[in-house]
Write an enzyme that holds these catalytic residues in place. Structure first.
Site, short mmCIF file in Angstrom:
data_model
loop_
_atom_site.label_atom_id
_atom_site.label_comp_id
_atom_site.label_asym_id
_atom_site.label_seq_id
_atom_site.Cartn_x
_atom_site.Cartn_y
_atom_site.Cartn_z
N VAL A 29 11.41 -15.64 -3.18
CA VAL A 29 10.09 -16.14 -2.81
C VAL A 29 9.84 -15.92 -1.32
O VAL A 29 8.74 -15.52 -0.91
CB VAL A 29 9.96 -17.64 -3.17
CG1 VAL A 29 8.67 -18.22 -2.60
CG2 VAL A 29 10.01 -17.84 -4.67
N ALA A 30 10.87 -16.17 -0.50
CA ALA A 30 10.72 -16.01 0.94
C ALA A 30 10.49 -14.54 1.32
O ALA A 30 9.82 -14.25 2.31
CB ALA A 30 11.95 -16.54 1.66
N ILE A 32 8.83 -12.26 -0.31
CA ILE A 32 7.54 -11.71 -0.73
C ILE A 32 6.43 -12.37 0.08
O ILE A 32 6.29 -13.60 0.06
CB ILE A 32 7.31 -11.95 -2.24
CG1 ILE A 32 8.40 -11.25 -3.05
CG2 ILE A 32 5.92 -11.47 -2.66
CD1 ILE A 32 8.40 -11.62 -4.51
N ASP A 76 -30.89 8.32 12.83
CA ASP A 76 -32.28 8.69 13.03
C ASP A 76 -32.68 8.30 14.46
O ASP A 76 -31.93 7.64 15.17
CB ASP A 76 -33.15 7.96 12.01
CG ASP A 76 -34.53 8.57 11.87
OD1 ASP A 76 -34.81 9.55 12.57
OD2 ASP A 76 -35.33 8.04 11.08
N ASP A 344 -33.64 6.13 5.42
CA ASP A 344 -34.58 5.12 4.95
C ASP A 344 -35.43 5.57 3.77
O ASP A 344 -35.97 4.76 3.03
CB ASP A 344 -35.51 4.66 6.09
CG ASP A 344 -36.28 5.83 6.69
OD1 ASP A 344 -36.07 6.98 6.25
OD2 ASP A 344 -37.09 5.59 7.61
N ASP A 348 -33.49 10.50 1.26
CA ASP A 348 -32.24 10.35 2.02
C ASP A 348 -31.09 9.85 1.14
O ASP A 348 -29.93 9.86 1.58
CB ASP A 348 -32.43 9.37 3.18
CG ASP A 348 -33.31 9.93 4.28
OD1 ASP A 348 -33.33 11.16 4.44
OD2 ASP A 348 -33.99 9.14 4.96
N ASN A 410 9.48 -12.56 7.08
CA ASN A 410 10.24 -12.58 5.83
C ASN A 410 11.50 -11.74 5.91
O ASN A 410 12.55 -12.10 5.36
CB ASN A 410 9.36 -12.08 4.68
CG ASN A 410 8.23 -13.06 4.37
OD1 ASN A 410 8.12 -14.10 5.00
ND2 ASN A 410 7.39 -12.72 3.42
N GLU A 413 14.12 -13.82 7.68
CA GLU A 413 14.76 -14.81 6.80
C GLU A 413 15.82 -14.16 5.91
O GLU A 413 16.95 -14.67 5.76
CB GLU A 413 13.71 -15.48 5.92
CG GLU A 413 12.69 -16.32 6.68
CD GLU A 413 11.58 -16.80 5.78
OE1 GLU A 413 11.87 -17.17 4.62
OE2 GLU A 413 10.41 -16.79 6.21
N ASN A 440 8.98 -20.73 4.62
CA ASN A 440 7.91 -19.90 4.06
C ASN A 440 6.56 -20.62 4.14
O ASN A 440 5.53 -20.03 4.47
CB ASN A 440 8.23 -19.58 2.60
CG ASN A 440 7.79 -18.18 2.21
OD1 ASN A 440 7.89 -17.25 3.00
ND2 ASN A 440 7.29 -18.04 1.00
N ASP A 444 4.28 -18.91 6.90
CA ASP A 444 3.41 -17.97 6.16
C ASP A 444 2.07 -18.60 5.78
O ASP A 444 1.24 -17.92 5.17
CB ASP A 444 4.10 -17.49 4.88
CG ASP A 444 5.26 -16.56 5.18
OD1 ASP A 444 5.60 -16.43 6.36
OD2 ASP A 444 5.81 -15.97 4.24
#
Length: 606
Positions: A29-30, A32, A76, A344, A348, A410, A413, A440, A444
């Site tokens: 988990v940490a 990702i 333009d 415009d 165009d 991450n 860690e 985390n 994060d």
């Protein structure tokens, strides 16, 4: 791998398997950056809102990223560089020079006003229609307009279009007289007027001189008819030239500054307009679109000779048709450019669709142009387009900061856990599952969101455009972030070793120091990734997020129930000094490295 190492260390038992499994899951988990998608979405949403407040409405989100890569913007003239606030100021009779409109009186003024008002599709109250038509009406005033249109009802019309560059109408007068009237570009109207070739050349010379002063010139002509013709163009011959109307459209006050800012950002600005080349070059020189003298290439020249191999060699394209705008976009893209195109009209739409960033002019643009565009500019101002480019670059810059921050933290860690597992068997599990999840959550979470709304770097528009194929995480970038992750891991493990062997603390206390060091390193690293964004105190949300993170860490270190839950112990001042010094070391080292870096100016060619 983590699961296997912990099982070897702890032994295969129910408790060992449970700890190993939880540690492996927590580390996964940490590793990702699960907050990246949320932070990116928040940053994009807030950036798009800021752009909308400035007058740039994004219709397709990918355009926000593409804006930061734009290398060429074809704009333009009317409305973007000028105020689109036409005023009929001068008039030149067939045999005379331009003079103030107020000096024109008598029969000549009456006829000139009649053609200008009747051969006109605009409305004055409220103002509706082309700004040129409205300017012609405004010179007569609402009462005169109503009186003329009531006395001379329209019997037939061929509206103005970009190919004919003129409008033709037929009106029935008070005595039953029929009058054909034409209003349009002098070079398209004069060939239909009665006169010698030399006379036409003299009139066109006056037209060229006025256009060179930035005046937009329209030829007014008429002819008396016996009956309403079935083909107005066939009947529009041997006309009487009433005169040349000179209109001025002031340059926007911020136009020159916007052009300079775009050029400093490495963006090439081109003008692609249907106006007279003299008028176009005069405005281009006034706003600094290219060094004087500017030469315009006309649509007629493009038809005969084609575009140059590098279309950016010419800053001004005048009297161009919509299909030539499309060809210009195609050639620029084949040359490797990321192209923004303004437009415009209905015609165009193909060029807007083909461009990397189609920019519709919302104030006077058609619904078809808006549907084809990626972005709509509500005020038609070039300054708004440049501001949108700045915002697009800022959004991408912030997303990159978030990616750097999350990936580096991450990696730090993961490296701490792997290195400690392999080299410090006496420590056991380096960081417990809840500790990893806490890191985390603290690093994060809010700091990453705060980085996503970081103020734009003041030097943002002095950088060259970002290559469109440049990814957020190329191999070079990954190697750089891996090195930073090693730096954070090294500082964290150094704090662990100093606590254990220098301060002779227990492994539990040393682990708490390492845990706090890793939190501090993650929080302080947020300031390192936002270098150049106005100093450490310019983002108050980041200051609050970092302060909140440290207060939360104090809570779990000193609150007894939290100590038990997160396996921490109270730290004394010496431990805090060590944790903060080691946690700040990577960021300080990175700041010292950044000090020598300079932003390379990105002057556009020409």
């Amino acid at each position: 791998v983590v699961l296997a190492i912990i099982l070897v260390r702890q032994g295969i038992s129910t408790e060992g398997v449970e700890q190993a499994f939880l540690a492996a899951i927590a580390l996964a988990v940490a590793a990702i950056p699960e907050g990246l998608a949320t932070v990116t979405a928040v940053g994009l949403a807030l950036g798009v809102r800021r752009m909308a407040e400035r007058g740039a409405i994004v219709r397709r989100l990918p355009a926000v990223e593409t804006l930061g890569s734009a290398t060429v913007i074809a704009t333009d003239k009317t409305g973007t560089l000028t105020e689109n606030r036409m005023r009929w100021e001068t008039f030149a009779p067939p045999g005379g020079d331009f003079a103030p409109l107020e000096a024109l009186d008598g029969q000549r003024r009456e006829v000139a006003e009649r053609v200008a008002v009747l051969c006109n599709d605009g409305e004055l109250e409220p103002p509706v229609g082309d700004p040129t038509d409205i300017a012609l009406l405004a010179a007569s005033g609402p009462e005169r307009v109503d009186a003329l249109r009531a006395a001379w009802p329209r019997a037939a019309v061929i509206p103005f279009d970009s190919e004919r560059k003129r409008e033709t109408t037929v009106h029935r007068g008070p005595d039953g007289i029929l009058e054909l009237q034409i209003k349009g570009a002098p070079e398209n109207v004069l060939p239909r007027c009665a006169g010698t070739p030399r006379w036409r050349e003299e009139i066109l010379a006056r037209n060229e001189a006025a256009a060179g002063r930035g005046t937009r010139v329209l030829a007014l002509a008429r002819r008396v008819l016996d009956t309403v013709p079935s083909d107005l163009d066939e009947a529009a011959v041997d006309l009487e030239l009433v005169g040349l109307a000179g209109l001025r459209d002031p340059v926007r006050p911020a136009a020159a500054e916007s052009v300079a800012e775009a050029r400093s950002a490495g963006i090439v600005l081109l003008m692609a307009t249907g106006d007279h080349p003299g008028t176009a070059t005069a405005i281009a020189e006034e706003v600094g679109l290219a060094p004087a003298p500017v030469r315009a290439r006309t649509g007629r020249e493009l038809r005969s000779d084609g575009f140059a191999a590098d279309p950016t060699q010419n800053a001004v394209y005048a009297r161009v048709d919509p299909d030539q705008k499309l060809e210009l976009v195609r050639l620029l893209q084949e040359g490797g450019h990321v192209v923004g195109m303004t437009g415009d009209g209905v015609n165009d739409a193909p060029a807007l669709r083909r461009a990397d960033i189609g920019i519709a002019l919302g104030r006077r643009g058609s619904d078809v142009a808006r549907e084809a565009a990626d972005m709509v500019i509500t005020d038609d101002d070039l300054a708004t387009i440049v501001a949108a480019v700045r915002e697009g670059r800022g959004i991408y810059d912030n997303v990159r900061k978030v990616v750097d921050y999350l990936v580096t933290g991450n990696l730090g860690e993961v490296l701490v856990v792997f290195i400690a597992l392999l080299s410090l068997p006496a420590l056991g599990i380096p960081l417990f599952p809840l500790q990893l999840l806490w890191i985390n959550l603290i690093t994060d979470g809010m700091p990453a969101v705060a980085l996503g709304v970081d103020p734009n770097d003041p030097k943002l528009m002095r950088r060259p455009p970002r290559p469109r194929d440049q990814g957020l995480l190329g191999w070079e970038r990954i190697r750089l972030l891996l090195a930073r992750g090693f730096l954070i891991a090294a500082a964290t493990l150094a704090a662990l070793l100093v606590s254990r062997y220098g301060f002779e603390a227990s492994w539990e206390e040393a682990r708490a120091v390492m845990f706090t060091t890793l939190v501090a390193a993650g929080l302080l690293y947020a300031f390192a990734v936002r270098r150049g964004s106005g100093g450490p105190f310019s983002n108050r949300w980041l200051l609050l997020a970092v302060l909140g993170g440290f207060l939360a860490q104090l809570f779990i270190v000193y609150f007894p129930p939290a100590q038990e839950l997160f396996a921490t112990v109270p730290l004394d001042l010496r431990d805090w000094a060590l944790a903060l010094a080691a946690g700040a070391a990577p960021s300080i080292l990175l700041w010292l490295t950044f000090r020598g870096e300079k932003t390379r100016p990105a002057q556009a060619p020409g």
